[in-house]
Design a protein around this motif. Sequence first.
Motif, PDB file in Angstrom:
ATOM      1  N   ILE A 167       0.851  -1.205   0.000  1.00 20.90           N
ATOM      2  CA  ILE A 167       0.000   0.000   0.000  1.00 20.90           C
ATOM      3  C   ILE A 167       0.883   1.251   0.000  1.00 20.90           C
ATOM      4  O   ILE A 167       0.519   2.274  -0.590  1.00 20.90           O
ATOM      5  N   ASN A 168       2.082   1.188   0.578  1.00 20.81           N
ATOM      6  CA  ASN A 168       2.995   2.334   0.545  1.00 20.81           C
ATOM      7  C   ASN A 168       3.714   2.445  -0.798  1.00 20.81           C
ATOM      8  O   ASN A 168       3.921   3.553  -1.310  1.00 20.81           O
ATOM      9  N   LEU A 169       4.063   1.300  -1.397  1.00 24.18           N
ATOM     10  CA  LEU A 169       4.744   1.324  -2.699  1.00 24.18           C
ATOM     11  C   LEU A 169       3.904   2.047  -3.753  1.00 24.18           C
ATOM     12  O   LEU A 169       4.447   2.712  -4.641  1.00 24.18           O
ATOM     13  N   SER A 170       2.576   1.918  -3.619  1.00 24.35           N
ATOM     14  CA  SER A 170       1.704   2.529  -4.636  1.00 24.35           C
ATOM     15  C   SER A 170       1.851   4.050  -4.667  1.00 24.35           C
ATOM     16  O   SER A 170       1.426   4.695  -5.629  1.00 24.35           O
ATOM     17  N   SER A 171       2.449   4.655  -3.651  1.00 22.30           N
ATOM     18  CA  SER A 171       2.650   6.108  -3.628  1.00 22.30           C
ATOM     19  C   SER A 171       4.107   6.512  -3.883  1.00 22.30           C
ATOM     20  O   SER A 171       4.427   7.701  -3.854  1.00 22.30           O
ATOM     21  N   ILE A 172       4.985   5.543  -4.111  1.00 24.39           N
ATOM     22  CA  ILE A 172       6.418   5.841  -4.271  1.00 24.39           C
ATOM     23  C   ILE A 172       6.774   5.919  -5.759  1.00 24.39           C
ATOM     24  O   ILE A 172       6.438   5.011  -6.530  1.00 24.39           O
ATOM     25  N   LYS A 173       7.431   7.020  -6.122  1.00 23.49           N
ATOM     26  CA  LYS A 173       7.720   7.263  -7.551  1.00 23.49           C
ATOM     27  C   LYS A 173       9.047   6.671  -8.009  1.00 23.49           C
ATOM     28  O   LYS A 173       9.270   6.511  -9.200  1.00 23.49           O
ATOM     29  N   ASP A 174       9.929   6.349  -7.068  1.00 30.53           N
ATOM     30  CA  ASP A 174      11.255   5.791  -7.386  1.00 30.53           C
ATOM     31  C   ASP A 174      11.072   4.342  -7.857  1.00 30.53           C
ATOM     32  O   ASP A 174      10.911   3.417  -7.061  1.00 30.53           O
ATOM     33  N   GLU A 175      11.116   4.169  -9.183  1.00 33.16           N
ATOM     34  CA  GLU A 175      10.767   2.862  -9.766  1.00 33.16           C
ATOM     35  C   GLU A 175      11.735   1.748  -9.372  1.00 33.16           C
ATOM     36  O   GLU A 175      11.325   0.597  -9.221  1.00 33.16           O
ATOM     37  N   GLU A 176      13.015   2.118  -9.246  1.00 35.02           N
ATOM     38  CA  GLU A 176      14.002   1.103  -8.840  1.00 35.02           C
ATOM     39  C   GLU A 176      13.702   0.582  -7.436  1.00 35.02           C
ATOM     40  O   GLU A 176      13.772  -0.611  -7.173  1.00 35.02           O
ATOM     41  N   TYR A 177      13.398   1.556  -6.533  1.00 35.04           N
ATOM     42  CA  TYR A 177      13.056   1.184  -5.157  1.00 35.04           C
ATOM     43  C   TYR A 177      11.849   0.237  -5.143  1.00 35.04           C
ATOM     44  O   TYR A 177      11.846  -0.801  -4.473  1.00 35.04           O
ATOM     45  N   VAL A 178      10.829   0.615  -5.914  1.00 42.24           N
ATOM     46  CA  VAL A 178       9.585  -0.165  -5.940  1.00 42.24           C
ATOM     47  C   VAL A 178       9.840  -1.568  -6.485  1.00 42.24           C
ATOM     48  O   VAL A 178       9.386  -2.571  -5.901  1.00 42.24           O
ATOM     49  N   ALA A 179      10.604  -1.647  -7.565  1.00 43.75           N
ATOM     50  CA  ALA A 179      10.875  -2.956  -8.178  1.00 43.75           C
ATOM     51  C   ALA A 179      11.649  -3.855  -7.211  1.00 43.75           C
ATOM     52  O   ALA A 179      11.345  -5.048  -7.065  1.00 43.75           O
ATOM     53  N   ALA A 180      12.651  -3.269  -6.528  1.00 35.58           N
ATOM     54  CA  ALA A 180      13.452  -4.055  -5.590  1.00 35.58           C
ATOM     55  C   ALA A 180      12.590  -4.559  -4.431  1.00 35.58           C
ATOM     56  O   ALA A 180      12.706  -5.713  -4.003  1.00 35.58           O
ATOM     57  N   ALA A 181      11.712  -3.691  -3.930  1.00 32.64           N
ATOM     58  CA  ALA A 181      10.846  -4.080  -2.810  1.00 32.64           C
ATOM     59  C   ALA A 181       9.868  -5.171  -3.236  1.00 32.64           C
ATOM     60  O   ALA A 181       9.640  -6.144  -2.498  1.00 32.64           O
ATOM     61  N   ARG A 182       9.309  -5.029  -4.438  1.00 27.14           N
ATOM     62  CA  ARG A 182       8.351  -6.050  -4.920  1.00 27.14           C
ATOM     63  C   ARG A 182       9.024  -7.412  -5.061  1.00 27.14           C
ATOM     64  O   ARG A 182       8.436  -8.448  -4.749  1.00 27.14           O
ATOM     65  N   GLU A 183      10.258  -7.391  -5.537  1.00 27.94           N
ATOM     66  CA  GLU A 183      10.994  -8.635  -5.702  1.00 27.94           C
ATOM     67  C   GLU A 183      11.234  -9.303  -4.336  1.00 27.94           C
ATOM     68  O   GLU A 183      11.044 -10.506  -4.180  1.00 27.94           O
ATOM     69  N   LYS A 184      11.658  -8.473  -3.365  1.00 28.04           N
ATOM     70  CA  LYS A 184      11.906  -8.993  -2.017  1.00 28.04           C
ATOM     71  C   LYS A 184      10.659  -9.637  -1.418  1.00 28.04           C
ATOM     72  O   LYS A 184      10.710 -10.752  -0.903  1.00 28.04           O
ATOM     73  N   VAL A 185       9.533  -8.915  -1.446  1.00 31.89           N
ATOM     74  CA  VAL A 185       8.346  -9.446  -0.765  1.00 31.89           C
ATOM     75  C   VAL A 185       7.839 -10.713  -1.446  1.00 31.89           C
ATOM     76  O   VAL A 185       7.341 -11.625  -0.781  1.00 31.89           O
ATOM     77  N   ALA A 186       7.990 -10.782  -2.765  1.00 34.82           N
ATOM     78  CA  ALA A 186       7.558 -12.002  -3.466  1.00 34.82           C
ATOM     79  C   ALA A 186       8.370 -13.200  -2.978  1.00 34.82           C
ATOM     80  O   ALA A 186       7.816 -14.281  -2.734  1.00 34.82           O
ATOM     81  N   ALA A 187       9.693 -12.995  -2.819  1.00 33.89           N
ATOM     82  CA  ALA A 187      10.557 -14.085  -2.342  1.00 33.89           C
ATOM     83  C   ALA A 187      10.221 -14.455  -0.896  1.00 33.89           C
ATOM     84  O   ALA A 187      10.156 -15.638  -0.541  1.00 33.89           O
ATOM     85  N   PHE A 188       9.985 -13.431  -0.050  1.00 34.85           N
ATOM     86  CA  PHE A 188       9.621 -13.695   1.356  1.00 34.85           C
ATOM     87  C   PHE A 188       8.346 -14.540   1.426  1.00 34.85           C
ATOM     88  O   PHE A 188       8.258 -15.502   2.185  1.00 34.85           O
ATOM     89  N   LEU A 189       7.337 -14.137   0.648  1.00 37.22           N
ATOM     90  CA  LEU A 189       6.035 -14.818   0.695  1.00 37.22           C
ATOM     91  C   LEU A 189       6.154 -16.264   0.243  1.00 37.22           C
ATOM     92  O   LEU A 189       5.548 -17.159   0.840  1.00 37.22           O
ATOM     93  N   LYS A 190       6.933 -16.467  -0.823  1.00 37.84           N
ATOM     94  CA  LYS A 190       7.069 -17.824  -1.368  1.00 37.84           C
ATOM     95  C   LYS A 190       7.700 -18.746  -0.325  1.00 37.84           C
ATOM     96  O   LYS A 190       7.155 -19.804  -0.007  1.00 37.84           O
ATOM     97  N   GLU A 191       8.835 -18.315   0.221  1.00 35.46           N
ATOM     98  CA  GLU A 191       9.514 -19.148   1.221  1.00 35.46           C
ATOM     99  C   GLU A 191       8.646 -19.315   2.469  1.00 35.46           C
ATOM    100  O   GLU A 191       8.539 -20.414   3.022  1.00 35.46           O
ATOM    101  N   GLY A 192       8.014 -18.213   2.895  1.00 36.50           N
ATOM    102  CA  GLY A 192       7.203 -18.250   4.121  1.00 36.50           C
ATOM    103  C   GLY A 192       6.019 -19.202   3.998  1.00 36.50           C
ATOM    104  O   GLY A 192       5.728 -19.969   4.925  1.00 36.50           O
ATOM    105  N   ALA A 193       5.336 -19.163   2.850  1.00 38.23           N
ATOM    106  CA  ALA A 193       4.145 -20.014   2.666  1.00 38.23           C
ATOM    107  C   ALA A 193       4.550 -21.484   2.689  1.00 38.23           C
ATOM    108  O   ALA A 193       3.844 -22.322   3.272  1.00 38.23           O
TER     109      ALA A 193
END
Lengths: 207, 207
Positions: A167-193
């Motif tokens: 919900i915070n990423l949707s307001s962040i304009k720094d595309e590199e930051y957003v892409a890196a964060a999205r990649e991280k959370v996807a990996a966290f979720l996969k391993e966690g599940a």
Amino acid sequence: MLTDLSIRGFIMELASSSPAPGGGSVSALAGANGAALLNMVLNLTLGREKFADVEAELAPLKDKTEALYERLVNLIDIDTEVFNEVMAAFKLPKDTEEQKKERSVKIQEAYKKAADVPLEVAERCLEVLRLCPIIAEKGNPNALSDAGVAAQMAYAGLEGAVMNVKINLSSIKDEEYVAAAREKVAAFLKEGAEIKDRVANYVNERL
Amino acid sequence: MLTDLSIRGFIMELASSSPAPGGGSVSALAGANGAALLNMVLNLTLGREKFADVEAELAPLKDKTEALYERLVNLIDIDTEVFNEVMAAFKLPKDTEEQKKERSVKIQEAYKKAADVPLEVAERCLEVLRLCPIIAEKGNPNALSDAGVAAQMAYAGLEGAVMNVKINLSSIKDEEYVAAAREKVAAFLKEGAEIKDRVANYVNERL
């Protein structure tokens, strides 16, 4: 501080019309509950003759569960603080062009901090989850359901924290930051599940 | 009472070597957090002109979310009380045949109470989950992640409570009671998992 409130008081504050505390702090609390439950299972296992054969393997985990619940409890407060900083940045003056620019920079900075905190909560929850299988399998079997609940809480904290990152990423304009964060959370979720399902199956087969 | 402890104090108590509080109280707390978050989303929606079109549909839910978090907060304490009653029953004298019989009856009674409480926690968590879809879909979209976190917490509370039902059922000799409880929790889990997945998909698609 939020964490000085009683459980009852925290729930009332959460239910109130104030947007903070919200789901971010609740996710950190779920992770803290998970880590504390694992610490309890270790306390019910270590130093007992009956479980002497797992002592060497489990003993080093106790500092880890302790550090995790301590950090996650602090993150309950920190999440609400950074949320309030976003709100404060929006209230900065915007009368001149310079003020508008400055305000916009501050808002972006605040959103990044507001995303970084649940990102850390998600990672800490994953660290709690990584400790669940060995503690469920080798800890005191009388506390098996507690290890199972720990995995449920850590996973709910992880998935909840990821929603707060997004919900915070949707307001962040720094595309590199957003892409890196999205990649991280996807990996966290996969391993966690995967870990959560494995622990739930192990526990449910034995209850 | 546990719920008078600060958040920090509760986590320390949980982490300690005492088996109570444990996963049962934590599951009730997760459900209470879910219900309180839904109540917050309603508070951020109701009475606002912008959301006037959903007012009539959402307004009646507020009493429900309030009653649910109030009951679930009480169940945090009640779960630990009934766990302690099981421990107390085991400490009854067993010197004579009569005492042994009496003790055995009391232990069975205590286990049933210790299963009934997480059974109620599981049902209340399911009731929280049932309110999540409409509140996620029609509540203030700024609080969408909060509705999503609410579903995660309620589901973790449900699955955690079911583990606590099962660990007590394993000590209960009344087969009819055990069969009825197993049937109930299976139905709760099935419905709960469906709702949780539906809400998670809805929220994640929009974040």
